[in-house]
Design an enzyme around this catalytic site. Structure first.
Site, PDB file in Angstrom:
ATOM      1  N   SER A 118       0.772  -1.292   0.009  1.00 60.11           N
ATOM      2  CA  SER A 118      -0.008  -0.347  -0.098  1.00 60.11           C
ATOM      3  C   SER A 118       0.981   1.265  -0.141  1.00 60.11           C
ATOM      4  CB  SER A 118      -0.965   0.066   1.342  1.00 60.11           C
ATOM      5  OG  SER A 118      -0.426   0.044   2.533  1.00 60.11           O
ATOM      6  N   ASN A 119       2.069   1.371   0.737  1.00 62.91           N
ATOM      7  CA  ASN A 119       2.864   2.514   0.543  1.00 62.91           C
ATOM      8  C   ASN A 119       3.601   2.533  -0.574  1.00 62.91           C
ATOM      9  OD1 ASN A 119       3.231   3.999   3.168  1.00 62.91           O
ATOM     10  ND2 ASN A 119       3.125   1.859   3.797  1.00 62.91           N
TER      11      ASN A 119
ATOM     12  N   ARG B 290      22.498 -13.893   5.329  1.00 59.79           N
ATOM     13  CA  ARG B 290      22.005 -12.279   5.009  1.00 59.79           C
ATOM     14  C   ARG B 290      22.992 -11.837   4.112  1.00 59.79           C
ATOM     15  NH1 ARG B 290      21.711  -7.727   9.564  1.00 59.79           N
ATOM     16  NH2 ARG B 290      23.399  -6.761   8.401  1.00 59.79           N
TER      17      ARG B 290
ATOM     18  N   LEU C 104      19.495  -4.425   7.330  1.00 59.52           N
ATOM     19  CA  LEU C 104      20.376  -4.311   5.950  1.00 59.52           C
ATOM     20  C   LEU C 104      21.798  -3.846   6.541  1.00 59.52           C
ATOM     21  CD1 LEU C 104      18.150  -2.508   3.461  1.00 59.52           C
ATOM     22  CD2 LEU C 104      18.754  -4.961   3.398  1.00 59.52           C
TER      23      LEU C 104
ATOM     24  N   ASN D 130      13.229   4.559   4.675  1.00 56.23           N
ATOM     25  CA  ASN D 130      12.272   3.642   5.472  1.00 56.23           C
ATOM     26  C   ASN D 130      11.075   4.235   5.962  1.00 56.23           C
ATOM     27  OD1 ASN D 130      11.209   0.887   6.258  1.00 56.23           O
ATOM     28  ND2 ASN D 130      11.740   1.422   8.121  1.00 56.23           N
TER      29      ASN D 130
ATOM     30  N   HIS E  37       8.437   3.673   8.876  1.00 54.63           N
ATOM     31  CA  HIS E  37       8.148   2.570  10.057  1.00 54.63           C
ATOM     32  C   HIS E  37       6.634   3.128  10.760  1.00 54.63           C
ATOM     33  CE1 HIS E  37       8.827   0.328  13.599  1.00 54.63           C
ATOM     34  NE2 HIS E  37       8.585   1.020  14.367  1.00 54.63           N
TER      35      HIS E  37
ATOM     36  N   ASP F  77      15.524   0.260  12.794  1.00 58.81           N
ATOM     37  CA  ASP F  77      14.574   1.504  12.819  1.00 58.81           C
ATOM     38  C   ASP F  77      15.255   2.694  13.660  1.00 58.81           C
ATOM     39  OD1 ASP F  77      12.595   0.251  11.341  1.00 58.81           O
ATOM     40  OD2 ASP F  77      11.919  -0.621  13.208  1.00 58.81           O
TER      41      ASP F  77
ATOM     42  N   GLU G  48       0.733   7.316   7.197  1.00 64.78           N
ATOM     43  CA  GLU G  48       1.978   6.698   6.394  1.00 64.78           C
ATOM     44  C   GLU G  48       1.902   7.355   5.032  1.00 64.78           C
ATOM     45  OE1 GLU G  48       3.277   2.783   6.702  1.00 64.78           O
ATOM     46  OE2 GLU G  48       2.121   2.282   8.536  1.00 64.78           O
TER      47      GLU G  48
END
Ligand code: GRF
Length: 221
Positions: free
Chosen positions: A12-13, A66, A94, A108, A110, A146, A175
Site C-alpha cells: 500500500s505504501n 544474510r 540491511l 524506510n 516505520h 529503525d 503513512e
C-alpha cells in the site's frame, strides 16, 4: 533521481508513492524497479500493472546467509542504476555493504513514532502500553533496527476503543501522506543532515504541518 523500491508485502505504501508520482507530486523521482524478498508479494503485482520492473529475490533461497541475500539483491538491482533505495514494508535489516551501494542512501517507513516502538508488531505493543499518541516515521536507514536519522513524522491519536487493527488502519493513512512527501524531499535534494538531525529546505507547511511534522487529523488552532 533513479529510485528502486523494496517491499515484502501488500504494497500500500508503494501504491501511495506511485499515485503521488502519477499526480505529478514527485517530479524528481524516477521509479525504476520494485524488488521483493517474498514470492507473490502484492507489491510485485502493483509494480507490474504500472509497467515497472518487478523482481523477486526470495529470502528463502538464502537461509542463514544474510550477506549472500543482500549481494543477490544488489546484483538484481544493478542494471537499474539506482541512486536511492526506498523500503516500503521491506522486513529485513540491511548491512553496511548494501547501504553504501546507494549514493543518496536508503529510506524506510516505520509505523511508530521512533525511537519508541522499533521493530515488529508495534500496534499491539502501543495499545498494550496505553500510549495516547502514535504515528509513523520516515527515516534514513542505518545498520540498526529503525534507528537511522528521522526525516519526517506524522502523529495520530490513540483512542480508548482502539485495538491493534483500528490503530494500524489510522496510522496507515498517515503513512500514505508522509511517505511520498518525504521521498519527494529526498529526491529533490532538499534534505540534508547535521549529525543525525535532518534539515529540510524550501518547505511550505500544509494544514496541521509544522516543518517535517504532520498531525492528522489536523489540530484546530
Ligand atoms: C507499513 O506499516 C510500513 O510502515 C511497515 O510495513 C508496512 C507495510 O505495509 N514498514 P504496505 O506493504 O506498504 O501496505
Amino acid at each position: 533521481m533513479k529510485v528502486v523500491v523494496l517491499c515484502s508485502g501488500r504494497g500500500s505504501n508503494l501504491s501511495a508513492l506511485l499515485d503521488a508520482e502519477s499526480r505529478g507530486e514527485l517530479p524528481d523521482a524516477d521509479f525504476r524497479a520494485v524488488l521483493s524478498d517474498q514470492e507473490g508479494a502484492g507489491a510485485l503485482e502493483i509494480a507490474s500493472k504500472r509497467g515497472i520492473a518487478a523482481i523477486t529475490v526470495p529470502v528463502s533461497d538464502f537461509f542463514g546467509d544474510r550477506a549472500g541475500h543482500e549481494r543477490a539483491i544488489l546484483e538484481a538491482l544493478a542494471p537499474f542504476g539506482a541512486e536511492l533505495a526506498v523500503l516500503a514494508g521491506f522486513q529485513r535489516v540491511l548491512g553496511r555493504g548494501f547501504l553504501d551501494a546507494f549514493p543518496h542512501g536508503v529510506v524506510n517507513i516505520h509505523p511508530a513514532l521512533l525511537p519508541s516502538f522499533p521493530g515488529h508488531m508495534v500496534w499491539s505493543k502501543e495499545t498494550a502500553y496505553g500510549v495516547k499518541l502514535a504515528g509513523a516515521t520516515v527515516h534514513f536507514v542505518d545498520e540498526g533496527v529503525d534507528s537511522g536519522p528521522i526525516i519526517c513524522q506524522g502523529a495520530v491519536p490513540v483512542l480508548e476503543t482502539d485495538g491493534p487493527d483500528e490503530l494500524s488502519a489510522r496510522i496507515l493513512k498517515v503513512e500514505h501522506r508522509i511517505f511520498p512527501a518525504a521521498v519527494g524531499w529526498v529526491t529533490s535534494g532538499r534534505v540534508s543532515l547535521s549529525g543525525r538531525t535532518s534539515l529540510l529546505s524550501g518547505f511550505s507547511p500544509g494544514p496541521g504541518e509544522v516543518g517535517a511534522c504532520l498531525v492528522w487529523p489536523p489540530l484546530d488552532a
